[in-house]
Enzyme design. Structure first.
Site, PDB file in Angstrom:
ATOM      1  N   ASP A 132      -1.792   5.499  -5.332  1.00 59.13           N
ATOM      2  CA  ASP A 132      -2.205   4.637  -4.232  1.00 59.13           C
ATOM      3  C   ASP A 132      -2.411   3.206  -4.706  1.00 59.13           C
ATOM      4  OD1 ASP A 132      -3.137   3.529  -1.932  1.00 59.13           O
ATOM      5  OD2 ASP A 132      -5.083   4.533  -1.974  1.00 59.13           O
ATOM      6  N   ASP A 181       0.816  -1.205   0.000  1.00 61.21           N
ATOM      7  CA  ASP A 181       0.000   0.000   0.000  1.00 61.21           C
ATOM      8  C   ASP A 181       0.856   1.264   0.000  1.00 61.21           C
ATOM      9  OD1 ASP A 181      -2.095   1.750   0.151  1.00 61.21           O
ATOM     10  OD2 ASP A 181      -2.446   1.471   2.291  1.00 61.21           O
TER      11      ASP A 181
END
Ligand SMILES: *[C@@H]1O[C@H](CO)[C@@H](O)[C@H](O)[C@H]1NC(C)=O
Length: 508
Positions: free
Chosen positions: A275, A82
């Site tokens: 992201d 992430d």
């Protein structure tokens, strides 16, 4: 040993069995560690069909995970990669996960089975838009293949909701306050890598060649030259949160016939952040509408807020791309139509899919629907991203990233670039437009995507943020830890909580 109240993985009866996934293949060279990234799709759901156009089964965001070993002896767990959050934590609670069967199929870390664990007594809550986790911080040994770091602060899940796997956060801290060194910091300070940089190459589920390379670049996985983009300072971003923000300076669409439209030069300059934990991209409303209106066959579904593509099968190898320009025209990433859509794992015979973009005027993000087409080097030390068009040409050429301002080479990829568009008309994003085609299927019920933790929405910290002085370090390592904390530069840091855009808002 440790009085953690572990939530056991409770497998509810009736859930579909999940096939075992391939594990990461990890290679290590001088100054870099490459771990293959597994694209994990959401397990099919047992569901009642409510209507003919059942978009519910499109709950199938893809998660990108690598295998990480925790403790001594090492226990391997899979963690979502992430770039939208900074912390590493393990052990989601499965009975309240949004994908209970997939969660339960993953191994969990047993703190009682590790001799290298040291408790801190500090707990925290990390909140995502859909989902949250309560963690207890411990010091542990972490290995990626043969690359090992010690005395790393990680979270061990005590309780969590709507999150099916642990997370390896690789973002800078959102507010620049370092509470402890993150994994990337420790890899650099313990000399596993020369500087705080990694490359990320995400691929579609059918392509096993995706990888994260800590401290290195694989020039066999892109075409053209890596282009350097400064990471925007927090003051230049819409929310003031420090993330991997860059300036998006153009958007376009190349049709299968080779004709193309794009925003005129200087028409837009939109901060967006990258992201990997977000299944979708989120762009300002006018851009979202322009993309949807010019994407072949896409129909706006007012109920879900998505553009629906009724027949996705036509997109494969169509040659069409959604185009993203950075730094003027210097860096261009063309996302093949088939990568830009959000395809269901469990669509059955349905050919429908959704465009992988939603409107967001507050905190725009380029998620996996963009990243699958990009090769990106994230260089925290120099606050820059280096970006090129991802490509596959069978080559592998791993180059270590050194230290200093030019640590990331301005390398040219070994792969051949694709043909460029033949013409360029204007893509108008000057004003929001009504959808030119609307979806007339029967009331689809789209629920939240269930991929990674999703784009970060807020920098707000939640309660119980760990304080380095509150961490009960293992006796012999307290000095080292404090030294490491002191060594983290401004702009990195820790701690925090991420509030993710709550996609439920789009679901009615
Ligand atoms: C976490 O999410 C659950 C489910 O939405 C909610 O009930 C709970 O209050 C949340 N916990 C925290 C600490 O935010």
């Amino acid at each position: 040993m440790l009085p953690l109240l572990f939530s056991l993985s409770l497998l509810s009866p009736g859930l579909a069995a999940v096939a075992p996934r391939p594990r990461s293949v990890i290679t290590r060279g001088d100054g870099f560690v490459r771990a293959s990234v597994n694209a994990v799709q959401h397990a099919p759901r047992l569901r009642a069909r409510q209507n003919a156009v059942d978009l519910e089964n499109m709950d199938s965001g893809t998660r990108y995970a690598i295998d990480v070993a925790v403790g001594t002896p090492p226990q391997t767990v899979s963690l979502i990669i992430d770039t939208g959050s900074p912390e590493l934590w393990v052990n989601p609670r499965c009975d309240t996960a949004n994908d209970a069967a997939a969660c339960a199929a993953e191994p969990q870390y047993d703190p009682d089975g590790s001799s290298s664990l040291a408790d801190t007594g500090v707990t925290n809550v990390i909140t995502y838009g859909k989902g949250n986790v309560s963690i207890q911080y411990v010091f542990e040994t972490i290995s990626i293949g043969s690359a090992t770091i010690t005395e790393q602060v990680i979270g061990v899940g005590l309780d969590s909701y709507d999150i099916p796997m642990g997370i390896l956060g690789l973002s800078p801290d959102t507010d620049g306050t370092a509470d402890y060194p993150y994994v990337l910091d420790t890899m650099a300070s313990q000399a596993v890598i020369a500087s705080r940089a990694f490359s990320l190459d995400l691929r579609s589920v059918s392509d096993p060649s995706g990888a994260v390379i800590f401290g290195g670049v694989d020039t066999g996985k892109f075409s053209g030259t890596l282009q350097k983009l400064p990471i925007l300072a927090p003051s230049q971003t819409p929310t003031g949160a420090d993330r991997y923000w860059v300036s998006l300076t153009g958007v376009g669409m190349t049709q299968p016939d080779g004709s193309a439209d794009r925003t005129p030069a200087n028409a837009i300059d939109v901060p967006v952040f990258l992201d990997s934990g977000g299944t979708l991209s989120r762009l300002p409303t006018a851009i979202f509408q322009a993309i949807g209106n010019s994407f072949p066959g896409a129909q706006f579904d007012a109920r879900s807020g998505f553009f629906v593509v009724p027949d996705c099968s036509a997109l494969a190898d169509s040659g069409g791309t959604v185009d993203f320009f950075f730094a003027g025209d210097v860096a261009v990433i063309r996302v093949p139509f088939a990568e830009f859509v959000w395809q269901p794992a469990s669509a059955g015979n349905s050919a429908e899919c959704l465009l992988g973009v939603l409107p967001d005027d507050d905190e725009p993000v380029l998620g996996d629907s963009f990243l699958r087409a990009a090769y990106v080097v994230f260089d925290q030390d120099n606050r820059a991203l280096h970006i090129a068009q991802a490509a596959s040409c069978g080559a592998e050429n791993l180059v270590a990233i050194g230290k200093g301002v030019d640590a990331v080479p301005s390398a040219t990829g070994l792969c051949e670039g694709a043909a460029q568009p033949t013409s360029a008309g204007d893509l108008d994003v000057a004003a929001t437009q009504a959808p030119t085609r609307t979806f007339s299927g029967s009331a689809p019920a789209v629920t939240a995507p269930l991929g990674g933790p999703g784009p970060v929405k807020s920098m707000a910290k939640t309660t119980g943020t760990p304080n380095p002085t509150g961490l009960a370090a293992p006796k012999e390592t307290a000095d080292k830890k404090n030294a490491a904390v002191g060594g983290v530069s401004v702009g990195l840091g820790a701690g925090v909580a991420l509030m993710v855009a709550n996609i439920v808002a789009w679901t009615l």
